[in-house]
Design an enzyme around this catalytic site. Structure first.
Site, PDB file in Angstrom:
ATOM      1  N   GLU A 153       6.072   5.922  -9.341  1.00  0.00           N
ATOM      2  CA  GLU A 153       4.626   5.664  -9.202  1.00  0.00           C
ATOM      3  C   GLU A 153       4.034   6.624  -8.179  1.00  0.00           C
ATOM      4  OE1 GLU A 153       3.437   1.529  -8.638  1.00  0.00           O
ATOM      5  OE2 GLU A 153       5.326   0.860  -9.497  1.00  0.00           O
TER       6      GLU A 153
ATOM      7  N   HIS B 102       0.855   0.634 -13.118  1.00  0.00           N
ATOM      8  CA  HIS B 102       1.589  -0.575 -13.515  1.00  0.00           C
ATOM      9  C   HIS B 102       3.092  -0.266 -13.546  1.00  0.00           C
ATOM     10  CE1 HIS B 102       2.217  -4.477 -15.341  1.00  0.00           C
ATOM     11  NE2 HIS B 102       3.052  -3.888 -16.182  1.00  0.00           N
TER      12      HIS B 102
ATOM     13  N   GLY C 121       0.793  -1.237   0.000  1.00  0.00           N
ATOM     14  CA  GLY C 121       0.000   0.000   0.000  1.00  0.00           C
ATOM     15  C   GLY C 121       0.818   1.276   0.000  1.00  0.00           C
TER      16      GLY C 121
HETATM   17  C1  GAR Z   1       3.287  -1.373  -7.462  1.00  0.00           C
HETATM   18  O1  GAR Z   1       4.567  -1.430  -8.017  1.00  0.00           O
HETATM   19  C2  GAR Z   1       2.246  -1.485  -8.552  1.00  0.00           C
HETATM   20  O2  GAR Z   1       2.608  -0.846  -9.737  1.00  0.00           O
HETATM   21  C3  GAR Z   1       2.209  -2.968  -8.761  1.00  0.00           C
HETATM   22  O3  GAR Z   1       2.261  -3.513  -7.457  1.00  0.00           O
HETATM   23  C4  GAR Z   1       3.002  -2.621  -6.621  1.00  0.00           C
HETATM   24  C5  GAR Z   1       2.159  -2.313  -5.415  1.00  0.00           C
HETATM   25  O4  GAR Z   1       2.880  -1.597  -4.467  1.00  0.00           O
HETATM   26  N1  GAR Z   1       1.037  -3.388  -9.447  1.00  0.00           N
HETATM   27  C6  GAR Z   1       1.022  -4.378 -10.328  1.00  0.00           C
HETATM   28  O5  GAR Z   1       2.002  -5.015 -10.622  1.00  0.00           O
HETATM   29  C7  GAR Z   1      -0.337  -4.633 -10.928  1.00  0.00           C
HETATM   30  N2  GAR Z   1      -0.185  -5.463 -12.105  1.00  0.00           N
HETATM   31  P1  GAR Z   1       2.140  -0.921  -3.240  1.00  0.00           P
HETATM   32  O6  GAR Z   1       1.193  -1.959  -2.647  1.00  0.00           O
HETATM   33  O7  GAR Z   1       3.251  -0.587  -2.287  1.00  0.00           O
HETATM   34  O8  GAR Z   1       1.417   0.293  -3.744  1.00  0.00           O
END
Ligand code: GAR
Length: 212
Positions: free
Chosen positions: A178, A113, A16
């Site tokens: 991100e 992504h 998260g």
């Molecule tokens: C992030 O890097 C997001 O881009 C990726 O999971 C991670 C979540 O991090 N999502 C995917 O790969 C979806 N296909 P977070 O839980 O710390 O935000």
């Protein structure tokens, strides 16, 4: 009377940090929205603790309790609608969403992504980028459609891939981007700047309206 805030529903499965970036941007006033609810398909997701710390309803909808993806998505839609969500953010939500969610929130489901789509869709995008040997990767924020990471791209941000990188170091570098990009795109959505266009015979694409 004050105007109703733009309400985000954030779907999560893991740590998260993107949810935290959204909450921090709201706190800083650069994202003029409210997170109405956080929904996780994983009961142990750290994202739920982040939601609770911010006094946001944190709801677990365990996909394993449902007999189909559609039934799971219907339960998620029910939660999102009960919290009067305007826009759904997939922030590390590791489930494929079906038309049950997409039809309930048309052009209102966005995903972040960890690659420059259309390269490296699906899981472990950073591993895919390293294995392919690209020298630039990054992140993409896009509208979700029925495919896997195929929806109209809203914005992208590049990062270098270094010879010394492993999956963890590349993941960390992309994640930082991100955290910058996602709140910016969400604020564009709040301001109604993101226009989806359907060129004749082409793919739907987005245009960002500039100006005040
Ligand atoms: C992030 O890097 C997001 O881009 C990726 O999971 C991670 C979540 O991090 N999502 C995917 O790969 C979806 N296909 P977070 O839980 O710390 O935000």
């Amino acid at each position: 009377m004050s105007e109703r805030p733009f309400v985000l529903g954030v779907l999560v499965s893991g740590s998260g940090t993107n949810l935290q970036a959204i909450l921090d941007a709201i706190e800083a006033g650069t994202l003029q929205a409210k997170v109405g609810v956080v929904v996780s398909n994983v009961a142990t997701a750290k994202a739920l603790d982040r939601a609770k710390a911010a006094r946001i309803p944190a709801i677990v909808v365990d996909h394993k309790a449902f007999s189909s993806r559609e039934a799971f998505d219907a339960a998620v839609v029910e939660v999102l609608q009960a919290h009067r969500v305007d826009c759904v953010v997939l922030a590390g939500f590791m489930r494929i969403v079906t038309s049950t969610i997409l039809d309930a929130f048309p052009n209102r489901v966005v995903n972040v992504h960890p690659a420059l789509l259309p390269a490296f869709p699906g899981v472990r995008a950073q591993r895919q980028a390293l294995d392919y040997g690209v020298s630039i990767s990054g992140c993409t924020v896009h509208f979700v459609d029925a495919g896997t990471d195929t929806g109209p791209i809203i914005a992208q941000s590049p990062v270098p891939v270094l010879d010394s990188d492993d999956e963890a170091s590349l993941t960390a570098r992309i994640l930082k981007k991100e955290h910058e990009l996602l709140p910016i795109v969400l604020q564009w959505l709040v301001e109604g700047r993101v226009v989806v266009e359907q060129p004749e015979g082409g793919r739907p694409r987005t245009r960002i309206r500039l100006g005040p």
